[in-house]
Design an enzyme around this catalytic site. Structure first.
Site, PDB file in Angstrom:
ATOM      1  N   THR A  21       6.412   2.958   4.344  1.00  0.00           N
ATOM      2  CA  THR A  21       5.584   3.587   3.317  1.00  0.00           C
ATOM      3  C   THR A  21       4.136   3.565   3.764  1.00  0.00           C
ATOM      4  O   THR A  21       3.858   3.366   4.957  1.00  0.00           O
ATOM      5  CB  THR A  21       5.809   2.909   1.942  1.00  0.00           C
ATOM      6  OG1 THR A  21       5.158   3.690   0.920  1.00  0.00           O
ATOM      7  CG2 THR A  21       5.260   1.494   1.894  1.00  0.00           C
ATOM      8  N   ASN A  22       3.182   3.791   2.866  1.00  0.00           N
ATOM      9  CA  ASN A  22       1.759   3.783   3.229  1.00  0.00           C
ATOM     10  C   ASN A  22       0.934   3.196   2.089  1.00  0.00           C
ATOM     11  O   ASN A  22       1.482   2.760   1.082  1.00  0.00           O
ATOM     12  CB  ASN A  22       1.308   5.207   3.601  1.00  0.00           C
ATOM     13  CG  ASN A  22       1.488   6.160   2.443  1.00  0.00           C
ATOM     14  OD1 ASN A  22       0.871   5.993   1.397  1.00  0.00           O
ATOM     15  ND2 ASN A  22       2.357   7.139   2.616  1.00  0.00           N
ATOM     16  N   ARG A  23      -0.374   3.207   2.254  1.00  0.00           N
ATOM     17  CA  ARG A  23      -1.255   2.474   1.337  1.00  0.00           C
ATOM     18  C   ARG A  23      -1.657   3.251   0.092  1.00  0.00           C
ATOM     19  O   ARG A  23      -2.498   2.781  -0.679  1.00  0.00           O
ATOM     20  CB  ARG A  23      -2.537   2.065   2.078  1.00  0.00           C
ATOM     21  CG  ARG A  23      -2.313   1.067   3.168  1.00  0.00           C
ATOM     22  CD  ARG A  23      -3.638   0.724   3.837  1.00  0.00           C
ATOM     23  NE  ARG A  23      -3.429  -0.080   5.012  1.00  0.00           N
ATOM     24  CZ  ARG A  23      -3.212  -1.392   5.000  1.00  0.00           C
ATOM     25  NH1 ARG A  23      -3.181  -2.037   3.862  1.00  0.00           N
ATOM     26  NH2 ARG A  23      -3.029  -2.048   6.128  1.00  0.00           N
ATOM     27  N   SER A  24      -1.117   4.423  -0.148  1.00  0.00           N
ATOM     28  CA  SER A  24      -1.539   5.178  -1.341  1.00  0.00           C
ATOM     29  C   SER A  24      -1.132   4.449  -2.617  1.00  0.00           C
ATOM     30  O   SER A  24       0.026   4.066  -2.789  1.00  0.00           O
ATOM     31  CB  SER A  24      -0.909   6.570  -1.327  1.00  0.00           C
ATOM     32  OG  SER A  24      -1.138   7.208  -2.568  1.00  0.00           O
ATOM     33  N   ALA A  88       0.331  11.027  -0.438  1.00  0.00           N
ATOM     34  CA  ALA A  88       0.351  10.653   0.976  1.00  0.00           C
ATOM     35  C   ALA A  88       1.824  10.673   1.404  1.00  0.00           C
ATOM     36  O   ALA A  88       2.557   9.718   1.177  1.00  0.00           O
ATOM     37  CB  ALA A  88      -0.270   9.280   1.173  1.00  0.00           C
TER      38      ALA A  88
END
Ligand code: PMT
Length: 208
Positions: A21-24, A88
């Protein structure tokens, strides 16, 4: 007007317990959804997993992966006048998802990734969207140039560019500082809370 907004991260499964996943945090997209509703628009928010409450008075489709988000956008975008892509979305996803939890094997593990479909890039040519199309660009260098490339390639009316190398704005912060990148010009906006910025962005997007 009817406004579709994507927000948050996507979650790309590796096995039943692990994912990429990512930091959004979803804050920017949720602030846009709340601002659009406040300005009297009918809003559909399509969001990856976040810890945020769903703003009042909007329709909501929760999704997990980039493929889920593609499907949700494809089925809904035709009913909307404005589409804003603040999510994102993962550019790559594991090529294979293991049915069972992967066991430890050796000192290194290699996971093969494959490209996901570009949702924003499909809006015009594949989904046939004719309304106002607004993308975001998360950049760490050459912010304006990279954003203009995205704006032209993806046939957007506007790309909202943010510098995600800074800790005080962009991913998971309560403020943002963006440059509005149109096909033929740019305009930098001052740093502000995501709520104020979202309200101002909606005023600008309505004028497109
Ligand atoms: O959620 P927050 O913590 O509040 O943070 C806000 C934010 C930094 C996530 C937001 O302001 C932002 O920049 N969102 C876009 C993040 C991103 O993935 O940018 P990108 O430059 O990789 O993608 C360009 C555009 O294509 C984006 O509109 C993105 O939604 C879209 N995209 C990207 C890949 C893909 N497969 N499909 C897409 O639609």
């Amino acid at each position: 007007m009817k406004v579709l907004i994507t927000a948050g991260p996507t979650v790309e499964p590796i096995d039943p317990v692990r994912y990429l996943t990512n930091r959004s945090s979803g804050k920017m997209g949720y602030a846009l959804a709340a601002a659009a509703a406040k300005r009297g628009h009918s809003v559909l928010l399509i969001s990856g997993p976040t810890s945020l409450g769903i703003p009042e008075g909007i329709d909501f489709i929760p999704i997990e992966s980039a493929a889920d988000m593609y499907q949700a956008v494809e089925s809904q975008i035709g009913r909307h006048d404005i589409a804003i892509f603040a999510a994102a979305v993962a550019d790559y996803t594991p090529a294979q998802v293991a049915d069972q939890k992967l066991k430890k094997m050796g000192e290194e593990m290699i996971i093969t990734l494959k490209r996901t479909k570009d949702i924003l890039g499909s809006a015009r040519d594949i989904m046939g969207f004719k309304g106002r199309l607004v993308g975001f660009a998360a950049e760490t260098e050459n912010v304006e140039n990279n954003a203009r490339g995205k704006c032209l390639r993806k046939k957007c009316d506007l790309v909202v560019a943010n510098d995600v190398s800074r800790k005080d704005i962009g991913f998971d912060s309560s403020e943002n500082e963006v440059t509005l990148v149109y096909p033929d010009r740019s305009e930098a906006l001052p740093q502000d809370s995501k709520e104020h910025l979202a309200y101002h962005l909606m005023e600008i997007i309505e004028e497109l």
